[in-house]
Each structure stands twice: as C-alpha cells, then as structure tokens.
Enzyme design. Structure first.
Site, PDB file in Angstrom:
ATOM      1  N   HIS A 217       0.820  -1.266   0.074  1.00 35.00           N
ATOM      2  CA  HIS A 217       0.123  -0.066   0.017  1.00 35.00           C
ATOM      3  C   HIS A 217       0.752   1.227  -0.049  1.00 35.00           C
ATOM      4  CE1 HIS A 217      -3.688   2.151   1.388  1.00 35.00           C
ATOM      5  NE2 HIS A 217      -2.864   2.997   1.606  1.00 35.00           N
ATOM      6  N   GLU A 218       1.927   1.426   0.920  1.00 32.85           N
ATOM      7  CA  GLU A 218       2.766   2.611   0.922  1.00 32.85           C
ATOM      8  C   GLU A 218       3.621   2.600  -0.194  1.00 32.85           C
ATOM      9  OE1 GLU A 218       1.823   4.735   3.057  1.00 32.85           O
ATOM     10  OE2 GLU A 218       0.431   3.588   4.312  1.00 32.85           O
TER      11      GLU A 218
ATOM     12  N   HIS B 294       1.965   4.186  -3.002  1.00 34.86           N
ATOM     13  CA  HIS B 294       1.871   5.676  -2.845  1.00 34.86           C
ATOM     14  C   HIS B 294       3.053   6.344  -3.263  1.00 34.86           C
ATOM     15  CE1 HIS B 294      -2.073   5.931  -1.165  1.00 34.86           C
ATOM     16  NE2 HIS B 294      -1.806   5.379   0.255  1.00 34.86           N
TER      17      HIS B 294
END
Length: 224
Positions: free
Chosen positions: A28-29, A32
């Site tokens: 997820h990170e 980003h």
C-alpha cells in the site's frame, strides 16, 4: 488472564496476521511512494520509501495497536503535490493507488487460492501445511478487501479524504484542511467506540467482507 486476552486476534493465528499485514501495509505505502515518484515528486524516494522493504514503512506503534485493538496504521508517505505537473489530478491518483494495491492483492490471492484448490495442490502436503495455507489465504483475502474499502472512507487521515478533498473548491478545501484534526478525532471515535463503530464504520467493513466473498465465489465458478 493470558497474554492472548490482550490481543484483537487469537494467538494461534497471530503469525499469519503479522505476515499478512506486513505485506498489505508495505505494498500500500510503496504504491503511494512509487506513484508520487513517477509523477515528479522525489520526497518519498529520498526517504527510501520507494521500496518493498517492510521496515521502511512500518510504524511500530500503529502496528502494535492493530494487534491489540484491531486498528492501526503504517508510516504515511510524504507527498509534495506542488511538484506534480497536474497537482489535483495526480494527487487523486497517488491517493487512489494505495487502496487499489490492496484490491489487487486480494484479487491475485483469490486466483492463487482457487487455483490451489482446483489443482488440489493445497492438499499435497500434511494436514498442518494445508491448514496453514488456508488460514494465510483467508486472512490475505479478507484484509485486502477490508483495507481497500476502509481506506476509501472520506475521513482524515484516510486516502478517501484526500481523494474527495481534491474535487472540492479551493476555499472549501482550505477550511477542511484547517479543521482536519477534528475529522481525525471523529474518525478515531468511530473506530474505537463500539456503539458508534457498529452503525458507522461497521457496515462499511461488512461490505468489504461481503465483496471478498462475492468475488471469491465468482472466481471459483471460473474454475469449475
């Protein structure tokens, strides 16, 4: 009173929970950070966040909290939207790719799990190995869709808030940013106070669980 009484999950599945959450938070990170880097902002890159190393994304307190309370967080990725060629549109994409990465993990996990069942490879080992594989994929699929839906809730500090904010008039957005801390407090109250969670965030999380079952059952029909 045993140690497991302080945990949000049964002690016997804790290793699977830890592994699954490390994968989910890391991807997820990373999504980003990678999107922001490709759009021209190297802030996260310079901090080593464009990486699939879980340690660079891990927030120790947030991770411990999710094991104790069932809710937590990873280390937020720093993003300077002013460095994007199209700040508003690209900010939406950077915010959206995080939840979408969780959705993608869920879909991939469903196909792998269904393939293992179809080919009976899941039963090739001992009963313990089979059970471990089943537990891992059940949690992997569950948390994938849960995090996908959860992160799209339009409350700070979630991705859904950042996405919605980009579509608002600048003056409205500025006022929201000034009061974002109140939104965060409201969000935490909704998460940690059971009566509030049951009627607000609870249905959203239930939808995430229902969505995972729906897609899993649909994929199984493709194999049978």
């Amino acid at each position: 009173m045993g140690f497991d009484s302080f945990l949000a999950f049964p002690l016997e599945v804790l290793p699977f929970i830890v592994l699954v959450l490390l994968i989910q938070f890391t991807v997820h990170e990373f999504a980003h950070a990678y999107a922001a880097y490709k759009f021209g902002d190297d802030t996260a890159y310079r901090e080593g966040r464009v990486s699939l190393n879980p340690m660079v994304h891990l927030d120790i307190f947030g991770f411990i909290l999710i094991l104790l309370a069932g809710f937590g967080w990873a280390k937020p990725v720093p993003v300077r939207a002013s460095r994007f060629k199209n700040p508003r549109a690209m900010s939406v994409i950077v915010s959206l790719v995080g939840p979408l990465s969780n959705l993608l993990l869920g879909i991939i996990s469903i196909f792998i799990y269904a393939l293992l069942i179809k080919t009976e490879l899941i039963f090739a080992g001992s009963a313990g190995v089979t059970s471990a594989i089943e537990v891992f994929f059940n949690y992997m699929i569950h948390f994938s869709f849960l995090l996908f839906v959860f992160n799209l809730i339009p409350l700070p500090p979630l991705d859904g808030y950042r996405i919605v904010a980009e579509f608002l008039p600048l003056q409205t957005r500025y006022k929201l940013e000034q009061n974002a801390h109140w939104g965060t407090i409201i969000f935490l109250l909704l998460v940690f106070i059971e009566p509030l969670r049951r009627y607000t965030i609870g249905p959203v999380l239930t939808f995430g669980s229902d969505l995972s079952h729906l897609i899993f059952n649909w994929v199984l029909t493709l194999f049978y």
